[in-house]
Design an enzyme around this catalytic site. Structure first.
Site, mmCIF file in Angstrom:
data_model
loop_
_atom_site.group_PDB
_atom_site.id
_atom_site.type_symbol
_atom_site.label_atom_id
_atom_site.label_comp_id
_atom_site.label_asym_id
_atom_site.label_seq_id
_atom_site.Cartn_x
_atom_site.Cartn_y
_atom_site.Cartn_z
ATOM 1 N N ASP A 8 0.848 -1.188 0.000
ATOM 2 C CA ASP A 8 0.000 0.000 0.000
ATOM 3 C C ASP A 8 0.882 1.237 0.000
ATOM 4 O O ASP A 8 1.755 1.384 0.867
ATOM 5 C CB ASP A 8 -0.916 0.012 1.226
ATOM 6 C CG ASP A 8 -1.995 -1.059 1.156
ATOM 7 O OD1 ASP A 8 -2.056 -1.781 0.135
ATOM 8 O OD2 ASP A 8 -2.777 -1.169 2.120
ATOM 9 N N ASP A 129 -15.563 -3.549 -1.681
ATOM 10 C CA ASP A 129 -15.168 -3.351 -0.288
ATOM 11 C C ASP A 129 -16.422 -3.195 0.555
ATOM 12 O O ASP A 129 -17.226 -2.284 0.308
ATOM 13 C CB ASP A 129 -14.283 -2.111 -0.162
ATOM 14 C CG ASP A 129 -13.109 -2.158 -1.144
ATOM 15 O OD1 ASP A 129 -12.527 -3.240 -1.295
ATOM 16 O OD2 ASP A 129 -12.800 -1.116 -1.756
#
Length: 259
Positions: A8, A129
């Protein structure tokens, strides 16, 4: 089952967030390219790179670093975060990404998903998500009135074959994956599923491995690898169904630079 380490990116660093919250960030390395090389050297067969700055702003922000990662490794890399235009899709594929992940665009720009699927086929994934069963978008800052399975079926009709399914409440927490939600999502959608969020130990991986017949083909691992609660060699052995006998020696791994 494939093990996919996550990288990330935020402000050029390799970080991990808890439940997607910027106020709960841990910086693991200022050299994401080296991290990518390390995971490859330890046996990873694919990487998952997320442009967090892009996810929060709505357009890719770490293209230079992503390009360096793509040039530095020889394994496929899937990239997500802020990809909300055909130009962004094309740019990342031109840089060498094997797959691009459309998240917020699945809600706000379904026509982009359809067009990208028609043009690039299975190089295009959706990232779905969920927070308590509802879809979250825009860096997980907005929850919309649509269920994760409902959205997945809509995307399937547009040509999507594969989805990254993340349970936000588990992401970065080391609390274990939401197996019930993953099982329901895979069974109800018929998509190829990449599970993400919450893996903390070997038992979690063994439980996910059992969902393979439903279409759970891969798991994204972040904090468990960075915190060392699961070694890459152990994860790969479980995923391949080739766990070593008790007492058998495993290949020695180099310790992450942040430990």
């Amino acid at each position: 089952m494939l093990i996919i380490p996550a990288i990330d990116l935020r402000e050029g660093n390799c970080v991990r967030l808890v439940e997607g919250r910027l106020d709960r960030e841990t910086v693991y390395s200022g050299d994401p390219v080296a991290v990518a090389g390390m995971w490859q050297s330890q046996g990873a067969r694919m990487l998952h790179v997320v442009d967090l700055d892009g996810a929060f702003s709505g357009a890719p922000k770490n293209l230079d670093v992503i390009g360096e990662i793509l040039s530095a490794v020889s394994i496929p890399v899937q990239v997500g975060g802020g990809i909300r235009s055909m130009e962004a899709v094309e740019r990342l594929l031109e840089l060498g990404a094997a797959r691009v992940i459309l998240g917020t665009a699945a809600i706000l720009k379904p026509q982009l998903v359809a067009e990208a699927c028609a043009r690039y086929g299975e190089a295009v994934l959706v990232g779905i998500d969920g927070r308590n069963g509802r879809v979250a978008i825009e860096g997980w800052g907005v929850t919309v009135d649509k269920g994760t399975v409902e959205l997945a079926l809509e995307m399937k009709r547009l040509g999507i074959k594969r989805a990254v399914f993340t349970d936000i409440r588990r992401d970065g927490t080391l609390r274990g994956p939401n197996l019930e939600a993953i099982r329901e999502f895979a069974a109800a959608t018929g998509l190829k599923v990449i599970a993400s969020g919450g893996v903390s130990n070997a038992e979690d991986l063994r439980a996910l491995k059992k969902l393979e017949p439903l279409g759970v083909e891969a798991v994204i691992m972040g904090k468990a690898l960075y915190a060392g609660t699961v070694k890459m060699s152990e994860a790969l052995a479980i995923a391949s169904g080739e766990e070593a006998e008790e007492g058998a020696c495993c290949k020695k791994e180099s310790s992450p630079a942040w430990t």
